[in-house]
Enzyme design. Structure first.
Site, PDB file in Angstrom:
ATOM      1  N   ASN A 114       0.933  -1.282  -0.180  1.00 38.87           N
ATOM      2  CA  ASN A 114       0.011   0.090  -0.020  1.00 38.87           C
ATOM      3  C   ASN A 114       0.842   1.311   0.006  1.00 38.87           C
ATOM      4  OD1 ASN A 114      -2.689  -0.789  -0.197  1.00 38.87           O
ATOM      5  ND2 ASN A 114      -2.512  -1.437   1.780  1.00 38.87           N
ATOM      6  N   THR A 116       3.839   1.864  -0.944  1.00 36.18           N
ATOM      7  CA  THR A 116       4.766   1.874  -2.246  1.00 36.18           C
ATOM      8  C   THR A 116       3.768   2.199  -3.415  1.00 36.18           C
ATOM      9  OG1 THR A 116       5.754  -0.303  -1.708  1.00 36.18           O
ATOM     10  CG2 THR A 116       6.023   0.402  -3.957  1.00 36.18           C
ATOM     11  N   ILE A 137       2.239  -9.908   1.735  1.00 36.30           N
ATOM     12  CA  ILE A 137       1.524 -11.098   2.646  1.00 36.30           C
ATOM     13  C   ILE A 137       0.257 -10.926   3.281  1.00 36.30           C
ATOM     14  CG2 ILE A 137       3.958 -12.366   3.190  1.00 36.30           C
ATOM     15  CD1 ILE A 137       3.314 -11.635   5.965  1.00 36.30           C
ATOM     16  N   ASP A 138       0.080  -9.559   3.400  1.00 39.70           N
ATOM     17  CA  ASP A 138      -1.333  -8.795   4.036  1.00 39.70           C
ATOM     18  C   ASP A 138      -2.482  -9.073   3.152  1.00 39.70           C
ATOM     19  OD1 ASP A 138       0.293  -8.577   6.077  1.00 39.70           O
ATOM     20  OD2 ASP A 138       0.270  -6.211   6.172  1.00 39.70           O
ATOM     21  N   GLY A 181      -0.371  -9.299  10.437  1.00 40.27           N
ATOM     22  CA  GLY A 181      -1.526  -8.373   9.619  1.00 40.27           C
ATOM     23  C   GLY A 181      -1.960  -7.388  10.793  1.00 40.27           C
ATOM     24  N   GLN A 285       7.073 -15.717   8.310  1.00 39.29           N
ATOM     25  CA  GLN A 285       6.027 -15.831   7.245  1.00 39.29           C
ATOM     26  C   GLN A 285       6.045 -15.164   6.073  1.00 39.29           C
ATOM     27  OE1 GLN A 285       2.068 -15.174  10.133  1.00 39.29           O
ATOM     28  NE2 GLN A 285       3.843 -14.298  11.221  1.00 39.29           N
ATOM     29  N   ARG A 286       7.527 -14.374   6.188  1.00 41.35           N
ATOM     30  CA  ARG A 286       7.690 -13.712   5.033  1.00 41.35           C
ATOM     31  C   ARG A 286       9.083 -14.310   4.183  1.00 41.35           C
ATOM     32  NH1 ARG A 286       7.418  -7.562   6.865  1.00 41.35           N
ATOM     33  NH2 ARG A 286       9.541  -7.516   6.171  1.00 41.35           N
TER      34      ARG A 286
HETATM   35  O1  F6P Z   1       3.335  -5.593   5.546  1.00 46.95           O
HETATM   36  C1  F6P Z   1       3.788  -7.049   5.591  1.00 46.95           C
HETATM   37  C2  F6P Z   1       4.133  -7.187   7.041  1.00 46.95           C
HETATM   38  O2  F6P Z   1       4.748  -8.280   7.315  1.00 46.95           O
HETATM   39  C3  F6P Z   1       2.804  -6.984   8.128  1.00 46.95           C
HETATM   40  O3  F6P Z   1       2.010  -8.132   8.117  1.00 46.95           O
HETATM   41  C4  F6P Z   1       3.432  -6.727   9.247  1.00 46.95           C
HETATM   42  O4  F6P Z   1       2.593  -6.153  10.439  1.00 46.95           O
HETATM   43  C5  F6P Z   1       4.668  -5.807   8.901  1.00 46.95           C
HETATM   44  O5  F6P Z   1       5.039  -6.088   7.766  1.00 46.95           O
HETATM   45  C6  F6P Z   1       5.955  -6.036   9.783  1.00 46.95           C
HETATM   46  O6  F6P Z   1       6.903  -4.954   9.202  1.00 46.95           O
HETATM   47  P1  F6P Z   1       8.480  -5.039   9.546  1.00 46.95           P
HETATM   48  O7  F6P Z   1       9.092  -5.941   8.427  1.00 46.95           O
HETATM   49  O8  F6P Z   1       8.933  -3.650   8.865  1.00 46.95           O
HETATM   50  O9  F6P Z   1       8.469  -5.212  10.937  1.00 46.95           O
END
Ligand code: F6P
Length: 358
Positions: A114, A116, A137-138, A181, A285-286
């Site tokens: 969002n 970006t 991922i959201d 999320g 999760q990422r």
């Molecule tokens: O937007 C993706 C996300 O993984 C969200 O689910 C989470 O709240 C946030 O990024 C975490 O951000 P950062 O990697 O900057 O800690």
């Protein structure tokens, strides 16, 4: 005439960024051959502001389909700061336009979420030729049914929930799993259903702890010695939903619990007598390789972006609508988000299954 196509990845990373870059690059080379030059911008808008770019070679886009993260690097450069001139005295918008010009770009592909897309829209309004690609991922980008990265994260979170089941059962515990999320509950809802969570709490539906307790006790009465609670990191209870952000933070600080997850686990233990534990899979999760679904989606999106470049169709972002890859004007989607609506089929599925939504 040769086209110079810039690519950047901005915001939080996710699986499928490289697969999308590869899809776009390979399709560009395929369609335009020697008439295209691809320019990689390092670390998202940060690199665009700082003139950090380089011409890339076709071999750099091979072997990256399965690789997690982003070969270009990424950074969070908040949209709200884009027009703010900081201590370094850099006018960020002017700097980004200068880099675009210095690199002799004909267009720029911006892969991101969002934030970006808000900056992509700003650059488009400033006269640059921009194409967005929706990652996160959201799954919360407006105007698209799905974003790449989401389904891989669902798979990972589902595996966490699966694995937690056996230890929850062995110890007769309530396990509270915090899923990523902050504003959108898609990931928690999907992985919660896929993993068979008993209680699913999402930011769009403020929960009442009484309902959570009732659900745990109902299971106990039915002979179930454990319960699994899938909680989105950004959930609020009904009281917090009525509060301002600062009040909410103060309430949590006073209780010594910064997250709703910690509070929920404590309250369950106190009010039901079930020993409770929390599990926070976090950035796992990422991480890692994109799922087959995301590799396909990323390739669909990337190749579609290549087609848009060839057609010189700019000021748009790639989207999936009715299972077809298409595009939305950046101006129509920037600043909006795609949250779980009350009418969402998956909420009905959860309710029919007797899953408590708090
Ligand atoms: O937007 C993706 C996300 O993984 C969200 O689910 C989470 O709240 C946030 O990024 C975490 O951000 P950062 O990697 O900057 O800690």
């Amino acid at each position: 005439m040769k086209k110079r196509v810039g690519i950047l990845t901005s915001g939080g990373d996710c699986p499928g960024l490289n697969a999308t870059i590869r899809g776009a690059a390979k399709a560009l080379y395929e369609r335009m051959g020697d008439d295209v030059e691809i320019i990689g911008v390092a670390n998202g808008y940060h690199g665009l502001i700082n003139g950090d770019w380089r011409e890339m070679q076709p071999f750099e886009f091979s072997g990256i389909l399965t690789v997690g993260g982003t070969i270009l690097g990424t950074k969070r450069t908040p949209f709200k700061m884009m027009r703010v001139v900081g201590e370094d005295n850099v006018d960020k918008v002017a700097a980004m336009k200068k880099t675009y010009k210095d690199a002799k770009l004909d267009c720029l592909l911006c892969l991101g979420g969002n934030g970006t897309h808000k900056t992509a829209n700003l650059l488009s309004q400033e006269g640059l030729n921009i194409i967005g690609l929706p990652k996160t991922i959201d799954n919360d980008i407006y105007g698209t049914e799905v974003t790449f990265g989401f389904h891989t994260a669902v798979d990972i979170a589902t595996e966490v929930i699966d694995r937690i089941h056996t230890t929850a059962g062995s110890h007769s515990r309530v396990m509270v799993i915090e899923i990523m999320g902050n504003k959108a509950g898609w990931l928690t809802l999907y992985s919660g259903i896929a993993g068979g969570a008993d209680i699913i709490l999402i930011p769009e539906l403020p929960y009442s702890i009484e309902n959570v307790i009732t659900a745990v006790e109902k299971r106990a009465k039915n002979g179930k010695n454990f319960s699994i609670v899938a909680v989105a990191e950004g959930v609020y209870d009904v009281e917090e939903a009525r509060m301002k952000k600062k009040e909410r933070a103060a309430r949590r600080a006073e209780a010594g619990e910064t997250t709703a997850t910690a509070r929920i686990a404590r309250q369950i233990e106190e009010l039901t007598g079930f020993e409770s534990r929390i599990c926070v899979p976090g950035h796992m999760q990422r991480g890692g390789s994109p799922s087959a679904y995301d590799r396909v989606l990323a390739t669909q999106f990337g190749t579609y972006a290549a087609k848009l470049v060839e057609m010189e169709h700019y000021g748009v972002t790639v989207a999936m609508k009715n299972n077809h890859v298409t595009q939305n004007p950046l101006s129509e989607i920037a600043g909006k988000s795609h949250l779980v609506p009350e009418s969402c089929d998956m909420l009905q599925v959860a309710r029919r299954m007797g899953i408590s939504l708090g």
